[in-house]
Design a protein around this motif. Structure first.
Motif, PDB file in Angstrom:
ATOM      1  N   GLN A  18       0.846   4.327  -2.888  1.00 31.83           N
ATOM      2  CA  GLN A  18       0.032   5.425  -2.344  1.00 31.83           C
ATOM      3  C   GLN A  18      -0.348   6.461  -3.393  1.00 31.83           C
ATOM      4  O   GLN A  18      -1.484   6.933  -3.439  1.00 31.83           O
ATOM      5  CB  GLN A  18       0.752   6.096  -1.175  1.00 31.83           C
ATOM      6  CG  GLN A  18      -0.094   7.156  -0.480  1.00 31.83           C
ATOM      7  CD  GLN A  18      -1.324   6.570   0.177  1.00 31.83           C
ATOM      8  OE1 GLN A  18      -1.215   5.601   0.919  1.00 31.83           O
ATOM      9  NE2 GLN A  18      -2.485   7.126  -0.102  1.00 31.83           N
TER      10      GLN A  18
ATOM     11  N   ASP B 266      -4.164   7.684  -4.211  1.00 30.21           N
ATOM     12  CA  ASP B 266      -4.535   9.093  -4.166  1.00 30.21           C
ATOM     13  C   ASP B 266      -5.141   9.557  -5.486  1.00 30.21           C
ATOM     14  O   ASP B 266      -5.957  10.480  -5.509  1.00 30.21           O
ATOM     15  CB  ASP B 266      -3.324   9.969  -3.839  1.00 30.21           C
ATOM     16  CG  ASP B 266      -2.795   9.747  -2.436  1.00 30.21           C
ATOM     17  OD1 ASP B 266      -3.501   9.135  -1.599  1.00 30.21           O
ATOM     18  OD2 ASP B 266      -1.656  10.179  -2.170  1.00 30.21           O
TER      19      ASP B 266
ATOM     20  N   TYR C 102       0.831  -1.213   0.000  1.00 30.01           N
ATOM     21  CA  TYR C 102       0.000   0.000   0.000  1.00 30.01           C
ATOM     22  C   TYR C 102       0.864   1.262   0.000  1.00 30.01           C
ATOM     23  O   TYR C 102       0.571   2.218  -0.712  1.00 30.01           O
ATOM     24  CB  TYR C 102      -0.932   0.032   1.217  1.00 30.01           C
ATOM     25  CG  TYR C 102      -2.098  -0.922   1.125  1.00 30.01           C
ATOM     26  CD1 TYR C 102      -3.001  -0.860   0.066  1.00 30.01           C
ATOM     27  CD2 TYR C 102      -2.307  -1.887   2.097  1.00 30.01           C
ATOM     28  CE1 TYR C 102      -4.063  -1.732  -0.017  1.00 30.01           C
ATOM     29  CE2 TYR C 102      -3.375  -2.768   2.023  1.00 30.01           C
ATOM     30  CZ  TYR C 102      -4.254  -2.683   0.970  1.00 30.01           C
ATOM     31  OH  TYR C 102      -5.307  -3.545   0.891  1.00 30.01           O
ATOM     32  N   ASP C 103       1.921   1.263   0.780  1.00 31.03           N
ATOM     33  CA  ASP C 103       2.804   2.436   0.830  1.00 31.03           C
ATOM     34  C   ASP C 103       3.466   2.687  -0.515  1.00 31.03           C
ATOM     35  O   ASP C 103       3.582   3.831  -0.959  1.00 31.03           O
ATOM     36  CB  ASP C 103       3.862   2.280   1.922  1.00 31.03           C
ATOM     37  CG  ASP C 103       3.292   2.386   3.331  1.00 31.03           C
ATOM     38  OD1 ASP C 103       2.120   2.792   3.486  1.00 31.03           O
ATOM     39  OD2 ASP C 103       4.032   2.051   4.280  1.00 31.03           O
TER      40      ASP C 103
END
Length: 94
Positions: free
Chosen positions: A78, A82, A74-75
């Motif tokens: 990101q 977004d 997920y990081d």
């Protein structure tokens, strides 16, 4: 002068590149499953770019809990979240 930011477009190759750069995986497959979710929440009407499946594995995931492994993915993605990536199925390969 203000430069216009480059739009982030969610494609399988773009997600793959981001994951390779951030995590150097030994195993990686990114599949755009957006077409199968047409008409569902988060679908953009284009049939691509909103729903992905990631199969990934490598040294970065060793010894980490499932939650920590998923957080790495997920990081790394990101900026795509977004920009409208709606759903991400993650499969960690051991």
């Amino acid at each position: 002068m203000n430069a216009t930011p480059t739009p982030v477009i969610s494609t399988a190759p773009a997600l793959e590149a981001a994951l390779r750069e951030a995590l150097a995986p030994a195993v990686l497959e990114v599949i755009d499953e957006s077409a199968a979710h047409a008409g569902h929440a988060g679908a953009n009407g284009l049939g691509h770019g909103t729903h992905f499946r990631v199969r990934i594995g490598g040294a970065a995931f060793a010894g980490k809990s499932r939650v920590a492994q998923h957080r790495l993915v997920y990081d790394a993605l990101q900026k795509f979240t977004d920009a409208g990536l709606h759903a991400l199925a993650i499969e960690i390969q051991a």
